[in-house]
Design an enzyme around this catalytic site. Structure first.
Site, PDB file in Angstrom:
ATOM      1  CD  GLU A 151      -3.176  -7.300   2.363  1.00  0.00           C
ATOM      2  OE1 GLU A 151      -2.908  -8.215   2.484  1.00  0.00           O
ATOM      3  OE2 GLU A 151      -2.588  -6.828   1.200  1.00  0.00           O
ATOM      4  CD  GLU A 185       2.445  -4.240   5.627  1.00  0.00           C
ATOM      5  OE1 GLU A 185       2.780  -2.814   4.982  1.00  0.00           O
ATOM      6  OE2 GLU A 185       3.534  -5.060   5.948  1.00  0.00           O
TER       7      GLU A 185
END
Length: 353
Positions: free
Chosen positions: A173, A316
């Site tokens: 994310e 991430e």
């Protein structure tokens, strides 16, 4: 749509897992001596329905969106950074790009609600539900319809990846402010107060941490989300990328594809998916333990033990990519390690109980 997906998630196959363990026990090693690698191989067998699963093609899905709660001063970075980092992902320059290349995984970047996007980026899937969520300290972060739309984006992405041959999906994310939304959802699903689960996220100072705690407290007071109503809770204090990742988990599980969660935020998305459909829970793998204080609480709710503990707090999908290597190692043992019979090595049978 969602009822059909939820009902289509198959149960893990315990007999296939047992057969996988028999095959591992025949390898040239003391039984069980590879510990959690053996557990991982057997779990993969149970989820895929194959006693010797092939090494999977891998992808990390990075869902990106912004959060209105950033207006409360909860992040060390401005909202513009979300779009800037999406551009960095698209150009291959972020940590997740480096780590994904290391393990041969593709990175699928999805803009599900970036407020200040960099337009025209090659490789970014634009599925924007809105220009970021609303400030949940003043009302719901999104409507129920928006939450459902973001979930649907994730389902579509996961099922498409499965149709393209991907056999292992990581959750990643990007969204300035998303540790605040994740903390709020953690409070909802654990019943714990904000001061127990709210962490420093991008590295806020003491004053910033106090603002985060207060923002979560106000969001819970204003919206009154309930654990028994996970979709409403997601809409009230969640985020578009959290909803998208929950959809990825549901869509992947519907195709028997295991899901490697990253850290705190991705695990909260996994918890949302599990509350929406408990049958997804076995498909969720915990890559690592984040230093974010709420992460351990979320993993407790999921009954998960992380594979790694490296002091990570990046997000991430970085931890998920690192854990992909452990999956490959576990499955390579099944494929490549000699058996006692094949290698002419004397086996010692297990003791009679």
């Amino acid at each position: 749509m969602f009822d059909a997906i939820l009902s289509s998630i198959p149960e893990p196959d315990a007999r296939t897992a047992a057969r996988c363990q028999e095959l591992l026990d025949a390898k040239t090693k003391p039984r069980g001596s590879l510990g959690r690698l053996e557990e991982l191989a057997c779990r993969f067998a149970a989820l895929t329905g194959k006693p010797v699963p092939p090494l999977p093609a891998k992808a990390v899905v990075v869902m990106a969106a912004d959060h209105g709660v950033v207006e409360e001063g909860v992040s060390a970075y401005p909202a513009e950074v979300t779009g800037q980092m999406v551009a960095n992902f698209a150009r291959g320059g972020a940590a997740i790009n480096v780590l994904a290349r290391q393990v041969g995984a593709r990175v699928e970047v999805v803009d599900v609600g970036v407020r200040y996007p960099v337009e025209g980026l090659e490789g970014v899937k634009v599925r924007r539900v809105g220009p970021g969520t609303a400030n949940f300290t003043r009302g719901p972060a999104m409507t129920r319809e928006q939450a459902e739309a973001a979930l649907a984006v994730g389902v579509e992405v996961a099922q498409r990846l499965a149709d393209e041959g991907v056999g292992l999906v990581g959750l990643g994310e990007m969204g300035i402010g998303n540790t605040t939304a994740s903390s709020a959802l953690t409070c909802v699903f654990t019943g714990l107060p904000p001061e127990v689960v709210v962490g420093r996220g991008t590295g806020v100072d003491d004053a910033g941490l106090a603002r985060k705690v207060e923002a979560v407290r106000r969001g819970l007071e204003v919206n009154r989300p309930e654990a028994a109503r996970p979709l409403e809770a997601l809409a009230k204090v969640g985020g578009f990328e959290l909803a998208g990742l929950a959809g990825v988990a549901l869509g992947a599980a519907s195709r028997r594809v295991p899901v490697m969660m990253d850290g705190f935020i991705a695990s909260v998305a996994g918890l949302v998916a599990a509350r929406l459909c408990p049958r997804v829970t076995p498909y969720l793998l915990a890559s690592h333990l984040s230093v974010e204080v709420g992460h351990a609480r979320v993993l407790e709710q999921l009954g998960q033990r992380p594979l790694l503990d490296l002091g990570l707090r990046l997000g991430e999908g970085s931890g998920a990519a690192l854990a992909f290597g452990l999956v490959d190692a576990a499955l390579r043992v099944l494929h490549e390690m000699a058996t006692f019979t094949g290698a002419g090595v004397t086996d010692i049978p297990p003791p009679v109980r």
